[in-house]
Scaffold this motif. Structure first.
Motif, PDB file in Angstrom:
ATOM      1  N   ARG A  61     -40.829  64.632 -50.869  1.00  0.00           N
ATOM      2  CA  ARG A  61     -41.496  63.749 -51.875  1.00  0.00           C
ATOM      3  C   ARG A  61     -42.770  64.263 -52.279  1.00  0.00           C
ATOM      4  O   ARG A  61     -43.546  64.924 -51.480  1.00  0.00           O
ATOM      5  CB  ARG A  61     -41.351  62.259 -51.744  1.00  0.00           C
ATOM      6  CG  ARG A  61     -39.945  61.753 -51.430  1.00  0.00           C
ATOM      7  CD  ARG A  61     -39.097  61.802 -52.587  1.00  0.00           C
ATOM      8  NE  ARG A  61     -39.692  60.819 -53.718  1.00  0.00           N
ATOM      9  CZ  ARG A  61     -39.414  60.606 -55.059  1.00  0.00           C
ATOM     10  NH1 ARG A  61     -38.413  61.488 -55.407  1.00  0.00           N
ATOM     11  NH2 ARG A  61     -39.871  59.781 -55.752  1.00  0.00           N
ATOM     12  N   ARG A  66     -41.866  61.528 -47.378  1.00  0.00           N
ATOM     13  CA  ARG A  66     -40.501  61.233 -47.324  1.00  0.00           C
ATOM     14  C   ARG A  66     -39.807  62.500 -47.637  1.00  0.00           C
ATOM     15  O   ARG A  66     -40.488  63.388 -48.525  1.00  0.00           O
ATOM     16  CB  ARG A  66     -39.834  60.111 -48.187  1.00  0.00           C
ATOM     17  CG  ARG A  66     -40.187  58.746 -47.729  1.00  0.00           C
ATOM     18  CD  ARG A  66     -39.874  57.685 -48.659  1.00  0.00           C
ATOM     19  NE  ARG A  66     -39.955  56.377 -48.165  1.00  0.00           N
ATOM     20  CZ  ARG A  66     -39.226  55.696 -47.417  1.00  0.00           C
ATOM     21  NH1 ARG A  66     -38.009  56.371 -46.937  1.00  0.00           N
ATOM     22  NH2 ARG A  66     -39.172  54.632 -46.609  1.00  0.00           N
ATOM     23  N   GLU A  87     -34.398  60.189 -48.892  1.00  0.00           N
ATOM     24  CA  GLU A  87     -35.415  59.316 -48.667  1.00  0.00           C
ATOM     25  C   GLU A  87     -35.765  58.996 -47.144  1.00  0.00           C
ATOM     26  O   GLU A  87     -36.281  57.728 -47.018  1.00  0.00           O
ATOM     27  CB  GLU A  87     -35.320  58.088 -49.585  1.00  0.00           C
ATOM     28  CG  GLU A  87     -35.211  58.369 -51.081  1.00  0.00           C
ATOM     29  CD  GLU A  87     -36.365  59.016 -51.619  1.00  0.00           C
ATOM     30  OE1 GLU A  87     -37.496  58.795 -51.313  1.00  0.00           O
ATOM     31  OE2 GLU A  87     -36.048  60.109 -52.391  1.00  0.00           O
TER      32      GLU A  87
END
Length: 304
Positions: A61, A66, A87
């Protein structure tokens, strides 16, 4: 190929199926297909060629806290894990992440022989049935965006330097194609107000905290003391070097080889003794020493 006297004639259909062919095939896939299809085809091509049981790609991310499994190829009885790694916190792969941040490949010839600081990662590899794993960072403009790797689940494998270099070249091509338009996302994620969570685990209790609530981190052998804004101290199993890769550099920096602090949590810098600088942090009773080699970065960060 045809040979006649002192010359040879090669046709485009001649295939060596060698490691040297990987970058060519990767570029060909990227130029021919949409990016996601191209990556999937390249993973399948390399996985088959190298004799892996699983080939995969992870993407971080923008806040780097994440990651998600975006592409995966499997063969035989090897199970896919793409749906289960969405995630996921970067702390799950913290030991591996520290090397990825440095642009270094990690070859795990036997996942049963990892250091104690990689215990969490070892448990995950066992869950996936892995015996050997090869991991290579996917970067763009020297920024880490993902990881590409191979797993073996049937037998152990000793990865060669040539195999690593071939995977590096393909990872660089994919990084250029995949992430050339995403640099602004990484930068915006580091702006104040971005929602970020780091997970701490102690005595069986998992606690999510914002990096802004972390006052500082100090080395405690193979562990780290994580000091929080509410006055609590959590003993974490990850070494200080791992924490340096997890904490956002926008506010965190070293003041000593054994300590990282949050600039927003500094209450006082005591410079009265030339040979003994100290920092007083919010919610921490005792002052932390500043080593001579880190004084200049401290002055630059604090504007003093």
């Amino acid at each position: 190929m045809k040979t006649a006297g002192n010359y040879e004639i090669h046709t485009p259909t001649d295939k060596t199926n060698s490691l040297a062919e990987w970058p060519y095939q990767c570029a060909r896939h990227l130029l021919t297909y949409p990016i996601d299809t191209a990556i999937s085809k390249q993973l399948a091509f390399m996985g088959e060629a190298i004799g892996a049981d699983r080939a995969w790609m992870l993407e971080y991310r923008p806040d780097m806290l994440r990651f998600r499994n975006t592409h995966e190829w499997c063969r035989g009885q090897t199970e896919p894990f793409v749906a289960q790694l969405q995630e996921a916190p970067t702390t799950l792969i913290a030991w591996l992440h520290q090397y990825m941040k440095k642009g270094q490949a990690v070859m795990l010839h036997d996942v049963e022989h990892l250091p104690g600081t990689a215990k969490t990662l070892q448990i995950e590899f066992r869950r996936q049935g892995n015996k050997s794993v090869l991991n290579v960072p996917v970067c763009h403009n020297n920024n880490l965006f993902g990881i590409i790797g191979f797993d073996t689940t049937v037998s152990h494998k000793v990865w060669s330097t040539a195999e690593v270099q071939a995977l590096y070249q393909c990872a660089n091509l994919i990084g250029q194609a995949r992430f050339s338009q995403r640099q602004h996302q990484r930068e915006s994620a580091e702006l104040p107000g971005a929602t970020q969570v780091i997970y701490l685990s102690t005595r069986g209790i998992v606690r999510g905290v914002s990096p802004d609530n972390i006052v500082g981190v100090r080395s405690a052998g193979n562990y780290s003391e994580v000091w929080l804004e509410d006055g609590a101290m959590v003993l974490d199993s990850r070494a200080l070097g791992v924490w340096e890769t997890l904490l956002p550099p926008r506010t965190f920096f070293r003041i000593h080889r054994t300590a990282i602090i949050n600039a927003l949590q500094v209450m006082e810098v005591d410079r009265r003794q030339l040979d003994k600088w100290q920092i007083q942090l919010r919610s921490v009773a005792s002052a932390w020493p500043v080593s001579r080699s880190y004084r200049k970065p401290l002055r630059e960060r604090m504007g003093i």
